[in-house]
Each structure stands twice: as C-alpha cells, then as structure tokens.
Scaffold this motif. Structure first.
Motif, PDB file in Angstrom:
ATOM      1  N   PRO A 373       0.800  -1.230   0.000  1.00  0.00           N
ATOM      2  CA  PRO A 373       0.000   0.000   0.000  1.00  0.00           C
ATOM      3  C   PRO A 373       0.831   1.277   0.000  1.00  0.00           C
ATOM      4  N   ARG A 374       1.942   1.290   0.726  1.00  0.00           N
ATOM      5  CA  ARG A 374       2.733   2.523   0.765  1.00  0.00           C
ATOM      6  C   ARG A 374       3.411   2.789  -0.571  1.00  0.00           C
ATOM      7  N   GLU A 375       3.954   1.748  -1.188  1.00  0.00           N
ATOM      8  CA  GLU A 375       4.569   1.927  -2.502  1.00  0.00           C
ATOM      9  C   GLU A 375       3.527   2.320  -3.543  1.00  0.00           C
ATOM     10  N   PHE A 376       2.358   1.731  -3.461  1.00  0.00           N
ATOM     11  CA  PHE A 376       1.280   2.066  -4.386  1.00  0.00           C
ATOM     12  C   PHE A 376       0.883   3.527  -4.226  1.00  0.00           C
ATOM     13  N   ALA A 377       0.793   3.964  -2.968  1.00  0.00           N
ATOM     14  CA  ALA A 377       0.437   5.362  -2.698  1.00  0.00           C
ATOM     15  C   ALA A 377       1.538   6.313  -3.166  1.00  0.00           C
ATOM     16  N   LEU A 378       2.793   5.900  -2.975  1.00  0.00           N
ATOM     17  CA  LEU A 378       3.898   6.736  -3.435  1.00  0.00           C
ATOM     18  C   LEU A 378       3.858   6.893  -4.949  1.00  0.00           C
ATOM     19  N   ALA A 379       3.608   5.807  -5.660  1.00  0.00           N
ATOM     20  CA  ALA A 379       3.533   5.872  -7.120  1.00  0.00           C
ATOM     21  C   ALA A 379       2.417   6.813  -7.557  1.00  0.00           C
ATOM     22  N   MET A 436      -0.548  17.871 -14.877  1.00  0.00           N
ATOM     23  CA  MET A 436       0.212  17.117 -13.877  1.00  0.00           C
ATOM     24  C   MET A 436       0.121  17.786 -12.503  1.00  0.00           C
ATOM     25  N   CYS A 437       0.280  19.093 -12.479  1.00  0.00           N
ATOM     26  CA  CYS A 437       0.255  19.791 -11.195  1.00  0.00           C
ATOM     27  C   CYS A 437      -1.119  19.713 -10.536  1.00  0.00           C
ATOM     28  N   LEU A 438      -2.168  19.843 -11.319  1.00  0.00           N
ATOM     29  CA  LEU A 438      -3.506  19.701 -10.767  1.00  0.00           C
ATOM     30  C   LEU A 438      -3.752  18.280 -10.277  1.00  0.00           C
ATOM     31  N   ASP A 439      -3.162  17.317 -10.945  1.00  0.00           N
ATOM     32  CA  ASP A 439      -3.291  15.927 -10.501  1.00  0.00           C
ATOM     33  C   ASP A 439      -2.594  15.722  -9.158  1.00  0.00           C
ATOM     34  N   VAL A 440      -1.460  16.390  -8.966  1.00  0.00           N
ATOM     35  CA  VAL A 440      -0.768  16.319  -7.674  1.00  0.00           C
ATOM     36  C   VAL A 440      -1.661  16.878  -6.568  1.00  0.00           C
ATOM     37  N   LEU A 441      -2.275  18.037  -6.803  1.00  0.00           N
ATOM     38  CA  LEU A 441      -3.171  18.620  -5.801  1.00  0.00           C
ATOM     39  C   LEU A 441      -4.346  17.692  -5.518  1.00  0.00           C
ATOM     40  N   ARG A 442      -4.877  17.090  -6.573  1.00  0.00           N
ATOM     41  CA  ARG A 442      -6.015  16.173  -6.413  1.00  0.00           C
ATOM     42  C   ARG A 442      -5.618  14.957  -5.577  1.00  0.00           C
ATOM     43  N   ALA A 443      -4.451  14.417  -5.856  1.00  0.00           N
ATOM     44  CA  ALA A 443      -4.002  13.241  -5.107  1.00  0.00           C
ATOM     45  C   ALA A 443      -3.805  13.564  -3.630  1.00  0.00           C
ATOM     46  N   GLU A 447      -6.343  11.552  -1.424  1.00  0.00           N
ATOM     47  CA  GLU A 447      -5.658  10.338  -0.972  1.00  0.00           C
ATOM     48  C   GLU A 447      -4.545  10.702   0.004  1.00  0.00           C
ATOM     49  N   PRO A 448      -4.907  10.948   1.250  1.00  0.00           N
ATOM     50  CA  PRO A 448      -3.894  11.356   2.242  1.00  0.00           C
ATOM     51  C   PRO A 448      -2.742  10.363   2.368  1.00  0.00           C
ATOM     52  N   ALA A 449      -3.008   9.099   2.110  1.00  0.00           N
ATOM     53  CA  ALA A 449      -1.941   8.095   2.207  1.00  0.00           C
ATOM     54  C   ALA A 449      -0.827   8.371   1.201  1.00  0.00           C
ATOM     55  N   ALA A 450      -1.168   9.007   0.083  1.00  0.00           N
ATOM     56  CA  ALA A 450      -0.155   9.311  -0.926  1.00  0.00           C
ATOM     57  C   ALA A 450       0.834  10.349  -0.402  1.00  0.00           C
ATOM     58  N   LEU A 451       0.323  11.386   0.244  1.00  0.00           N
ATOM     59  CA  LEU A 451       1.212  12.398   0.807  1.00  0.00           C
ATOM     60  C   LEU A 451       2.022  11.809   1.970  1.00  0.00           C
ATOM     61  N   ASP A 452       1.397  10.948   2.760  1.00  0.00           N
ATOM     62  CA  ASP A 452       2.138  10.292   3.847  1.00  0.00           C
ATOM     63  C   ASP A 452       3.295   9.461   3.282  1.00  0.00           C
TER      64      ASP A 452
END
Length: 552
Positions: A373-379, A436-443, A447-452
């Motif tokens: 899950p962490r690697e998936f969120a990082l990706a 891309m930048c808007l996608d980063v904000l959306r993620a 998906e808080p796990a992605a930022l974590d």
C-alpha cells in the motif's frame, strides 16, 4: 601526399562515440539497478547497452528519422488501405525493442523487480531513437487496463507479450506478436477527455466484454498501424473505455480511417495520426461510464515512460557533451578542463543523475504495485510530480548540452538537433504541465496516504543534510497554506520534485553529487541557467563519473 585540393588537415576533433556500452558506462544508472534489485538482468542490460552503442543501431536511429513514415489511404484502384509504410530501419528498432522485452516483459516475468529492469532497458534504448518507443510504451501500458475485462486479457495478453515482432497488416489471430496504440483526445477537448463526442452504441448485451459500434473522430491516435487500440467514447451510460482492433472478428477490416499523419516537431520516426470511425467494432472494457477510471491504468504506465524518456534525453545529452569536451581543445586547453565549461558539464550531470534516481525509484514503486500500500500510494503521487519536473527540465537541458558542442551541435549529423526536438514531447504527452500539477493537488486532497508515503520517502534522509532538512520544513509550510494553492501548484510540485531528488541523492549518490545538488537546488546558490553552480564543489569528480567510456 597532398593534392591540389588538400587545403588543411583535420585535427582537434573528438572520435565518434560509437562502440561503447550505453548501460555499463552510465554509472548512476548501473548504481540504481544495483540498488533496486534486478541483478539477474545484468547480462540482458549489458547486451542491450552494447547494441545501443553500436554504429549499426545509431544508423538505424538516424535513418528512421531521415525517412519518416508515409500514409497510404487508398490503393491505385481507389480502395481504402489506411496503412502506414515505414523505413526498414524503423522495423529494426522495433524488432530489437520487442526481442528485449521492452514492450511487455514484466507482465509475464515472475522474477522480482521486472519493471525496474524494463525501465532501465527503456532508458538505454530510447537514446538510439525516441519515436519508435511510442508503440513500445503503448503496448506495455495497455495490459493493466485490459485486466478490467479478463476474457479480453486472456485472448490478447499472450500475443502482446510475444517477443516476436510481426508488422504485417493482417488479423491478430494470424500474427506471431502484436503492438497496441491509444486514441483518447479529440479536437474540441484535448486533455479534457470528458468533452469527447465519439459515440458507442451497444451491438451486443451492453455489458463489459461485449461489442459496441463506435462513430466519431480522434485528433491524436498514437501508432496507427497497431493491431488494437484503447479508446474512449460516449456510451449510453457515459464516457467508457473500448478495445478496438484493426480487424473485426469476421476477418474484415475495421472502419478506422486514417485521415492524415501529424507533421511533428520531433518523434518523427513514429507515425501519429488523426482518425475517423463509422461504426468501428470494439469491446467494452470495464463498466459503462467508468472509462477514465479504466484507462487511467494505462495512462499511469505511459506517464512513467514519459519520465524514462526525458531521463534518457538528459543522459544522452550529458554523454555527448562530456565526450566532446573531453576530446577537444579550445584556447590552448582541453574544453572539459576549463573552469566555466566544467561548471556547465557538472550542472548538466547533476540534473541527469537526479532524473535517473527518480525514474528508477518510481519504477520500483510500480513493481511493488497494490501488494504494498505505501509503494502504491507513493507511485500515485510521485508519478505526476516526477513526470512534470523531469519533462520540464529536458528541453533546457538538451539546449545546453547542444551548446557544449558549439556550432557543430546545431548540425544534424551530431544527433543533437534531434535530441533537442524530441525534448518537449514528454511534457505534453499524457498530460501537460498544468494537468500534472492539478493531478498532484487532487491526489493530496483525496488520498492522504499518498502524501504520507511521499513524506516517508523524503524523510529517510532526515538529519543527514541541513539544507535538505530546511527545504523539507519549507515545503511543509507551503503545503500548510491552502489559500490560492491552485495558482501555486507549479511552485509546490517543483519543491516536491527537488526534495524527492535530494533525498534519493543524499542517500544513494556520491557525496560530491549530493553536496552539489543540495547547494544549488535546495540552498538556492544557483543561477537561472546551467553552469551557475557555486564555488567549492568537486566538479571534476561529478563530470568524470558521468562521462561515457569506451573499453580499449
């Protein structure tokens, strides 16, 4: 013996950069492979690296770009053909890529870190020619999207994964291997695919895996001679994803009409097209109305390949610039021993090293997939971050590398103009910089796990370099201010990319590289062009680490 036409002797010219191992002479890349695990691939990578460095392969790349594909819409009698003719060199490039599994090997390879091995091969082979890697990337990327319809995947994935290149224009059932393309964007929408007007009406049960008939246009169809395409169209239940082969199951040609080929800035060896369809036969992949969610599985993989492509462009620029300047004198001294040129070369090398580190770290996260899950969120978060930044840096990097060769760098024979023309592509493909930048904000929002996961990755280097720690604190403060975040999105993503790069280099690169990167990219002791690194850095060590070598 001199003749009447011998006016001078040719001297002070670098030898051709031919006959080297593109993989083995790339120290940052070999270190990243060692770090991320696919040691079993060493022989394969070395073999491909030697092919990529050969005179023969370099000739293929040149010939494929000097002889771009030609569209044949009709035969001499007026019958529709809708075929594209390629130079033989293009087919050699495709054959080599497929025989080395760059198109699909990880999907059937049970060995660990297969996506890292494949990513490395893409970086190596992309340096020979970028254009043909488009269908290679599309073929690689369709497989996870097809997983939404197991019956289609069961039929097509074995053909996709075949290491036999079969360019014949015949039904897929008669071929030894297939390639795949994609057609998403339309004139009126571009990146806003929900504005698509192509329609799809059920010709069967209206469920996943059943046939539909598609009518409409696509403003950009990648690799139109592919055997099948993923497309988006408006079904009764909303925007949906479809698998559209070039040939119908009854053996007739699917009415996918190629209107024209694009006259592009770069990527010239590959055909990109505009198409129209009138009741083209296709299969629904996934549920109606969930087309974006289905095809995003493909998009994420192609975004990874955008990172790999821009990384390859930077590496090739560094290789050519450091090679040329090491073998040429000006004003009484070897170019790469002159202080200002050393600054430029080292700066270019830093950018290339950072891209390489991020690219293979991203590939490792894709290797782990949903099982971690962490690697998936990082990706999920790191993909648009790295895609945005590495793609943005590539054009400026290619221009500076070209300038290192002087006026000859502007001459087609060096290959540098082709490198420069190719450099903007990955910033446009699969989403522009703003997308891309808007996608980063959306993620980050959804998906808080992605930022974590991002912070967990960056903070593995916490306490090692004060400049990195200060930059980390600065980004946390920036992210804490929600006011006007969308207008600051590029600034935020740039900071995130720099932090991720610095963390990887501090942990894994040489001290000289990490020190120079943190001093310039994080501490701000850097100008507005390459070649503005601060004094006191080990420029010689950085350059020598990144200069290619030819054994013997």
């Amino acid at each position: 013996m001199a003749t009447a036409f011998d006016t001078h002797e040719v001297t002070n010219q670098p030898p051709p950069l031919v006959g080297h191992d593109v993989f083995g002479s790339d120290v940052p890349l070999t270190e990243a492979v060692e770090r991320h695990g696919p040691r079993w691939a060493s022989d394969e990578l070395t073999e491909l690296g030697r092919v990529a460095g050969s005179a023969e392969a370099q000739t293929w790349g040149r010939q494929a770009n000097e002889n771009p594909p030609a569209l044949h819409t009709h035969d001499r009698y007026g019958n529709r053909l809708d075929t594209v003719e390629y130079h033989p060199a293009y087919h050699e490039l495709m054959r080599t890529a497929i025989s080395h599994g760059i198109h699909a090997a990880p999907w059937i390879d049970d060995r660990p870190h297969a996506h890292v091995a494949r990513a490395t091969k893409m970086i190596i082979w992309y340096q020979v020619d970028a254009g043909h890697t488009c269908p290679i990337s599309m073929t690689y990327s369709v497989v996870p999207a097809l997983a939404a319809e197991p019956h289609v995947a069961e039929e097509w994935v074995p053909r996709i994964a075949s290491r036999t290149y079969d360019p014949r224009n015949v039904p897929a059932t008669e071929k030894d291997g297939v390639t795949c393309g994609m057609a998403m964007t339309e004139k009126q929408g571009g990146s806003d695919v929900r504005a698509n007007t192509t329609t799809a009406r059920p010709a069967g049960g209206g469920a996943s895996g059943t046939p539909y008939l598609l009518t409409g246009h696509k403003w950009f169809c990648s690799a139109p001679m592919s055997d099948a395409f993923l497309m988006l169209a408006q079904a009764p239940g909303g925007l949906s994803c479809f698998w559209v082969p070039r040939w119908r199951p009854d053996g007739g040609r699917n009415p996918v009409r190629i209107q024209r080929l694009k006259d592009k800035l770069g990527d010239r060896s590959n055909a990109s097209s505009e198409i129209e369809m009138a009741d083209a036969w296709g299969l629904l992949i996934g549920e109606e109305g969930r087309g974006v969610r289905t095809i995003i599985e493909m998009v994420n993989r192609t975004r990874l390949d955008c990172v790999l492509g821009s990384t390859a462009i930077m590496r090739q620029g560094v290789a050519q610039a450091t090679w040329h300047t090491h073998h040429r004198k000006a004003f009484g001294a070897v170019l790469d021993e002159q202080p200002l040129m050393m600054n430029v070369l080292a700066d270019l090398a830093l950018e290339s090293e950072a891209a390489t580190a991020c690219a293979l770290r991203l590939a490792r996260a894709f290797d782990a997939g949903k099982d971690d899950p962490r690697e998936f969120a990082l990706a999920r978060l790191a993909t648009p971050i790295v895609k945005y930044w590495v793609s943005k840096r590539a054009p400026a990097h290619a221009a500076e590398a070209l300038e290192c060769l002087g006026g000859v760098g502007y001459v087609e024979e060096t290959g540098m103009p082709r490198l420069f023309r190719q450099s903007p592509l990955n910033g446009l493909w699969e989403g522009s910089g703003n997308v891309m930048c808007l996608d980063v904000l959306r993620a980050m929002a959804r998906e808080p796990a992605a930022l974590d996961a991002f912070w967990a990755e960056v903070e593995q280097a916490a306490g090692v370099d004060a400049r990195l720690d200060a930059a980390t604190a600065g980004l946390r403060k920036e992210l804490g201010d929600l006011e006007g975040m969308e207008s600051r999105a590029r600034r935020i993503v740039e900071m995130m990319a720099s932090l991720l790069s610095a963390s990887l280099l501090v942990r894994h690169a040489s001290h000289d590289v990490a020190d120079a990167f943190c001093a310039s990219r994080l501490a701000g002791d850097w100008g507005r062009a390459f070649g503005t690194l601060p004094s006191g850095l080990s420029l010689r060590a950085i350059i020598d680490r990144n200069r290619p070598v030819i054994d013997g």
